[in-house]
Design an enzyme around this catalytic site. Structure first.
Site, PDB file in Angstrom:
ATOM      1  N   GLU A 164      -8.666   1.676  -6.564  1.00 45.09           N
ATOM      2  CA  GLU A 164      -8.035   2.377  -6.882  1.00 45.09           C
ATOM      3  C   GLU A 164      -7.776   1.223  -7.556  1.00 45.09           C
ATOM      4  O   GLU A 164      -6.453   0.609  -7.469  1.00 45.09           O
ATOM      5  CB  GLU A 164      -7.580   3.324  -6.955  1.00 45.09           C
ATOM      6  CG  GLU A 164      -6.910   4.749  -7.587  1.00 45.09           C
ATOM      7  CD  GLU A 164      -6.028   5.596  -6.828  1.00 45.09           C
ATOM      8  OE1 GLU A 164      -5.042   5.490  -5.734  1.00 45.09           O
ATOM      9  OE2 GLU A 164      -5.668   6.249  -7.258  1.00 45.09           O
ATOM     10  N   ALA A 300       0.193   1.105   0.296  1.00 49.61           N
ATOM     11  CA  ALA A 300      -0.707   1.938   1.033  1.00 49.61           C
ATOM     12  C   ALA A 300      -2.034   2.684   0.005  1.00 49.61           C
ATOM     13  O   ALA A 300      -1.602   3.154  -1.365  1.00 49.61           O
ATOM     14  CB  ALA A 300      -0.035   3.129   1.993  1.00 49.61           C
ATOM     15  N   MET A 301      -3.107   3.019   0.346  1.00 53.39           N
ATOM     16  CA  MET A 301      -4.148   3.743  -0.266  1.00 53.39           C
ATOM     17  C   MET A 301      -5.122   4.813   0.576  1.00 53.39           C
ATOM     18  O   MET A 301      -5.466   3.952   2.010  1.00 53.39           O
ATOM     19  CB  MET A 301      -4.584   2.209  -0.989  1.00 53.39           C
ATOM     20  CG  MET A 301      -5.850   2.706  -1.686  1.00 53.39           C
ATOM     21  SD  MET A 301      -5.419   3.694  -2.992  1.00 53.39           S
ATOM     22  CE  MET A 301      -7.174   5.630  -3.311  1.00 53.39           C
ATOM     23  N   GLU A 302      -4.748   5.375  -0.070  1.00 50.62           N
ATOM     24  CA  GLU A 302      -5.283   6.584   1.181  1.00 50.62           C
ATOM     25  C   GLU A 302      -6.895   6.764   1.013  1.00 50.62           C
ATOM     26  O   GLU A 302      -7.650   8.325   1.148  1.00 50.62           O
ATOM     27  CB  GLU A 302      -5.062   8.321   0.472  1.00 50.62           C
ATOM     28  CG  GLU A 302      -5.356   8.500  -1.212  1.00 50.62           C
ATOM     29  CD  GLU A 302      -4.460   7.856  -2.675  1.00 50.62           C
ATOM     30  OE1 GLU A 302      -4.078   7.129  -2.400  1.00 50.62           O
ATOM     31  OE2 GLU A 302      -5.383   8.701  -3.639  1.00 50.62           O
ATOM     32  N   HIS A 335       2.201  11.551   2.399  1.00 52.87           N
ATOM     33  CA  HIS A 335       2.060  11.256   1.538  1.00 52.87           C
ATOM     34  C   HIS A 335       0.327  11.024   2.001  1.00 52.87           C
ATOM     35  O   HIS A 335      -0.632  11.312   0.935  1.00 52.87           O
ATOM     36  CB  HIS A 335       2.451   9.651   0.507  1.00 52.87           C
ATOM     37  CG  HIS A 335       2.323   9.400  -0.427  1.00 52.87           C
ATOM     38  ND1 HIS A 335       2.461   9.808  -1.945  1.00 52.87           N
ATOM     39  CD2 HIS A 335       1.049   8.542  -1.222  1.00 52.87           C
ATOM     40  CE1 HIS A 335       2.321   9.340  -3.046  1.00 52.87           C
ATOM     41  NE2 HIS A 335       1.514   8.579  -2.537  1.00 52.87           N
ATOM     42  N   GLU A 336       0.645   9.524   2.702  1.00 48.56           N
ATOM     43  CA  GLU A 336      -1.458   9.338   2.240  1.00 48.56           C
ATOM     44  C   GLU A 336      -2.091  10.382   2.743  1.00 48.56           C
ATOM     45  O   GLU A 336      -3.551  10.414   2.540  1.00 48.56           O
ATOM     46  CB  GLU A 336      -1.836   7.715   3.585  1.00 48.56           C
ATOM     47  CG  GLU A 336      -0.825   6.593   2.234  1.00 48.56           C
ATOM     48  CD  GLU A 336      -1.181   6.845   0.792  1.00 48.56           C
ATOM     49  OE1 GLU A 336      -2.183   6.839   0.207  1.00 48.56           O
ATOM     50  OE2 GLU A 336      -0.365   5.847   0.519  1.00 48.56           O
ATOM     51  N   HIS A 339      -2.776  13.183   0.718  1.00 54.00           N
ATOM     52  CA  HIS A 339      -4.211  12.554   0.088  1.00 54.00           C
ATOM     53  C   HIS A 339      -5.833  13.328   0.477  1.00 54.00           C
ATOM     54  O   HIS A 339      -6.515  13.007  -0.572  1.00 54.00           O
ATOM     55  CB  HIS A 339      -4.038  11.385  -0.530  1.00 54.00           C
ATOM     56  CG  HIS A 339      -3.304  11.212  -1.870  1.00 54.00           C
ATOM     57  ND1 HIS A 339      -2.943  11.632  -3.162  1.00 54.00           N
ATOM     58  CD2 HIS A 339      -2.280   9.612  -1.470  1.00 54.00           C
ATOM     59  CE1 HIS A 339      -2.504  10.195  -3.653  1.00 54.00           C
ATOM     60  NE2 HIS A 339      -1.744   9.681  -3.030  1.00 54.00           N
ATOM     61  N   GLU A 358      -0.570  11.836  -6.769  1.00 52.57           N
ATOM     62  CA  GLU A 358       0.410  11.112  -7.080  1.00 52.57           C
ATOM     63  C   GLU A 358       1.642  12.826  -6.799  1.00 52.57           C
ATOM     64  O   GLU A 358       2.682  11.652  -5.471  1.00 52.57           O
ATOM     65  CB  GLU A 358       0.279  10.281  -7.665  1.00 52.57           C
ATOM     66  CG  GLU A 358      -0.039   8.834  -7.348  1.00 52.57           C
ATOM     67  CD  GLU A 358      -0.881   8.693  -5.902  1.00 52.57           C
ATOM     68  OE1 GLU A 358      -0.417   8.366  -5.363  1.00 52.57           O
ATOM     69  OE2 GLU A 358      -2.307   7.880  -5.531  1.00 52.57           O
TER      70      GLU A 358
HETATM   71 ZN   LIG Z   1      -0.429   7.978  -2.951  1.00 49.56          ZN
END
Ligand SMILES: [Zn+2]
Length: 887
Positions: A164, A300-302, A335-336, A339, A358
């Site tokens: 992303e 961090a990435m979902e 949070h992740e 998502h 987001e």
């Molecule tokens: Zn996010």
């Protein structure tokens, strides 16, 4: 559940003609009105990708078979590709027929590959075969390597992906836009002794000879290309069952025992989200994969089913993790994981609506934190979130929550505090307007209706109105389609018949365009909650003025509960009455009013005393977040008096007198069984008191440092970084050298990075220069160096900027591509120096397209305002300090 069979179709089922359900869902979402770099001539339905990384050579070979549908006759297929070498590309009709070889040309600037065929392609289904090779990067873009010392102290390298917003195209030639959802089969050739992880569990693994194995993963549901994930390395994996699924944490080997906090969080949150969203988590497993190192862009990435998080944000290590960081592990998971629904299952159609991902994930994380950890003060965090959003939203360079994204760089820049924090704040306000039950019904409807599809912001408002939140869409549109902050001005107040009556006038708040917006403000439908001591009154103000009547005749308070996204300007008598009533307000209102009134003072809507009057009311033994707000105010004013030693000494003396006793009471060291937020407050007190040179804290830091050099356990892990930061800030050359030697000797990736960054924190200019020089060597490691430069900028922004500009090519190699234009903005974030404005202008002119200079424009707006407001802020603050020697 009815999608399950088609969505988890095996490779055999999803061959040349893809599963019909997937095809239909996808075709519905291709919307030609969405801006795109790709012509809408073909739709991919399924990718079968086989990748062979050569980790030591930092390159990979791959083959991809793409099942696609040509929807308009064309001689060329245009897809995304960046830094890829295409060896061959052939196309075969799905119903048989001769293969067509394509001539492939790549456009590095547009990040596209054009495959031109000898004859026009008729509409219909095809399979495209591409053989190609690509780069393994050393920053977090595309497929990238992270190097570290393993458990035995030997050099090790793991591979991960980060796609992303638009970097899947560095891994696979693809239709790399969020609304081209497709199913994916990933096969990877990895060292036989390593673990490979992807979105789905492995379907099969077999030896491939020569020390390699071939791991084939199960087919994914249809999803956007930016959510694909692959990692390979010497990993530990710990798992639990929760919510009917397997949840897991993957770390570098030897760190599995530090994954318990994150794993427990995953296991707690999954069933909660299954219930809240009303649609159970659809994949068979959910991993969070930790990687050593860091990025200047993200933590961090979902990725669907395989979240990626840098280890500093996921490992709970008794040797280094503070209580605040431990709480952030939960927040990151929350949070992740949000998502996995908002973003992965339902995806924004285009980056214009990134906030749907987001803002929502941020809002949901706060809600989950409040639910599971009511003692952490997540309700109060919402005030800080609002203020974070308004800090950007108060300048003319702000943008609406829903914005127009035209370039890859603009998509990267969209990850900002308007998208995250204003998004979250607006959702908080709207949930308050709708009521929690109606709101949740709307969310459930939205997820059920749009699962496996793409949406735009209007789809969410429509679901809320269907759920019964009448009038919500009007308010929501005002706050998401327009930039800026409403200013509610309270008129003279009268008490009649036991009721408080006043007129409220709507205007607009701005730091740098105060007169212009006052003359011609934007208009919002603003939900306002007010109290005068009796029941809370609710009105939605729209016109220039509105009548407000509240039961009771006590001091009038607007924005009760602090869920409204607006500022409130009171006339002096009401302001004074509110200051008098401060001790009786709820904590969230105390915090919200304090931050709101300080912001109005700093912007010049009222004298500094308007805000400082509230800061002075904070009891030194008060709530942790309230004390931190007061500390933060003084910390920032201390910086505003840079160069005025007398004024700084006065502020430092006040802080020692007011808050030194609180720190003494909490103790310099953690205490067994103490409340979590005492531990958090301790680190804040040490940080600020250490920064302003409090004698007791500085002396203690020196003693602790000397002891720690002899015995690494001399400082408990949960306060280690806090104390060492005080040491680093006040370092002399001998201290700096000793810290440097410790950094060199430390093998744990997270602690090592943190020590290197501390080398950039020195106030001493010569030491700051040494840190900058060190950052350009190979020693700190490729993802650590940029953090050292950022640390130097905290004390010496001008020095850091000059250094970066003098070594721009080298420094750019230390930052992920997605974060470069914002790196410069971050470097000047703590500066009040107007002479940096022309420097930033020149940087933008030379390095950024006109369409991509928003972060620099924001930095310039802030610098211009700060430098011009400084004389007023200083003189009014001095006057207040003199008039309030004790407060
Ligand atoms: Zn996010």
């Amino acid at each position: 559940m009815k999608f399950a069979v088609a969505l988890f179709a095996s490779a055999a089922l999803a061959t040349l003609v893809p599963a019909s359900v997937a095809a239909q869902v996808h075709a519905d979402t291709v919307d030609s009105s969405i801006p795109t770099q790709l012509p809408r001539t073909a739709i991919p339905h399924h990718y079968a990708l086989t990748v062979t990384p050569h980790a030591q050579q930092l390159r990979f070979d791959a083959k991809v078979k793409i099942d696609l549908e040509v929807i308009k006759p064309t001689r060329a297929l245009v897809l995304n590709a960046a830094d890829l070498r295409i060896a061959s590309a052939t196309l075969r009709p799905a119903n048989g027929g001769a293969a067509l070889a394509a001539k492939a040309t790549v456009d590095a600037n547009d990040q596209t590959a054009t495959l031109t065929f000898p004859k026009e392609l008729a509409t219909g289904n095809y399979r495209l075969d591409i053989s190609y090779s690509g780069k393994i990067n050393t920053q977090a873009n595309g497929l990238f390597a992270l190097d570290y010392k393993n458990k035995e102290g030997k050099d090790a390298r793991s591979l991960f992906t980060q796609f992303e917003a638009a970097d899947a195209r560095r891994f696979v030639p693809s239709w790399d836009e969020p609304d081209y959802k497709a199913t994916w089969d990933l096969t990877a050739m990895v060292p036989a002794n390593q673990m490979a992880v992807s979105n789905m569990p492995a379907a099969a693994s077999r030896s491939a000879g020569a020390g390699l194995k071939e791991v084939r993963f199960q087919t994914t549901p249809i999803m956007s290309s930016y959510l694909l994930f692959f990692a390979s390395g010497d990993f530990d994996r710990v798992t639990k069952q929760a919510g009917g699924r397997e949840v897991g944490i993957v770390t570098s080997r030897g760190n599995g025992d530090k994954a318990g906090t994150a794993l427990d969080a995953e296991a707690q949150i999954l069933p909660y989200y299954n219930d809240y969203f009303g649609t159970p988590y659809p994949l068979p497993k959910l991993d969070n994969v930790g990687g050593p190192g860091q990025s200047q862009f993200f933590s961090a990435m979902e990725n669907w089913g395989a979240i990626f998080t840098f280890e500093y944000a996921i490992l709970d290590d008794p040797a280094i993790t503070s209580e605040g960081q431990r709480q952030n592990i939960f927040g990151t998971e929350a949070h992740e994981m949000a998502h996995q629904w908002f973003g992965d299952l339902v995806t924004m159609a285009w980056w214009d609506d990134l906030w749907l991902n987001e803002g929502f994930a941020s809002w949901m994380a706060t809600k989950a934190t409040e639910h599971f950890h009511p003692d952490w003060g997540a309700d109060l965090d919402r005030v800080a979130t609002r203020e974070g959003a308004m800090r950007q939203d108060a300048f003319k360079s702000t943008h609406p929550v829903v914005q127009h994204v035209r370039t890859v760089e603009q998509a990267n820049q969209a990850f900002d505090s308007i998208t995250y924090s204003k998004g979250e704040s607006v959702l908080t306000m709207l949930e308050g307007f709708a009521g929690a039950d109606t709101w949740r019904a709307g969310i459930r409807d939205y997820i059920a209706k749009h699962q496996y599809q793409n949406t735009r912001t209007e789809d969410l408002w429509a679901a809320m109105e269907r759920a019964g939140a009448s009038g919500l869409a009007t308010i929501a549109r005002d706050f998401t389609n327009q930039p800026g902050i409403p200013l509610i001005k309270v008129g003279p107040v009268q008490c009649t018949g036991g009721q408080t009556v006043t007129t409220i006038a709507q205007s607009q708040f701005s730091n740098d365009q105060r007169d212009a917006v006052a003359a011609n403000p934007l208009r919002w439908h603003v939900p306002v909650r007010a109290t005068a001591g009796g029941a809370v009154t609710r009105v939605v103000t729209n016109g220039p003025t509105a009548q407000l009547t509240a039961p009771g005749c006590g001091p009038l308070l607007l924005n009760v509960g602090q869920t409204g996204y607006f500022r409130t300007l009171y006339q002096l008598p009401q302001l004074q009455a509110l200051q008098g009533a401060f001790p009786r307000l709820s904590t969230v209102d105390q915090l919200g009013v304090l931050r709101d009134q300080m912001a109005l003072s700093v912007a010049g809507y009222q004298p500094m005393g308007g805000g400082l009057g509230f800061v002075g009311q904070v009891p030194t033994g008060g709530h942790q977040q309230l004390v931190e707000a007061a500390l933060g105010t003084w910390d920032s004013l201390y910086d505003d008096f840079d160069g005025d030693a007398g004024a700084q000494a006065a502020i430092a003396g006040r802080l020692t007198r007011l808050y030194g006793p609180r720190l003494q009471q909490l103790g310099f060291m953690p205490r067994q069984g103490e409340p979590a937020m005492d531990a958090v407050l301790r680190t804040s007190l040490i940080g600020t008191l250490g920064k302003v040179g409090d004698p007791a804290v500085v002396t203690e830091s020196k003693q602790l440092f000397a002891a720690w050099l002899k015995d690494p356990k001399a400082i408990p892990g949960s306060v280690k970084q806090t104390w060492l930061r005080v040491v680093a800030r006040n370092a002399d050359p001998a201290t700096w050298d000793a810290l440097h030697a410790k950094a060199q000797a430390t093998s744990g990736a997270v602690e090592r990075t943190s020590l290197y960054q501390l080398l950039g924190a020195a106030r001493d200019e010569a030491l700051a220069r040494r840190a900058l020089d060190l950052a350009l060597t190979k020693e700190p490691g490729s993802t650590t160096s940029a953090g050292i430069i950022t640390a130097v900028a905290g004390q010496h922004p001008r020095m850091a900027v000059d250094f970066v500009l003098a070594h721009l090519e080298q420094v750019n190699q230390l930052i992920d591509i997605s974060g470069r234009s914002r790196f410069m903005q971050r470097l000047v974030g703590s500066s009040n120096d107007a002479s940096l404005i022309p420097v930033l202008e020149a940087y933008a002119q030379a390095n950024l397209a006109a369409s991509d200079r928003k972060p620099i424009d924001q930095a310039i707006d802030r610098l211009r305002f700060q430098s011009s407001a400084l004389p007023r802020i200083r003189s009014e603050t001095q006057a207040w300090l003199q008039a309030h020697p004790q407060g």
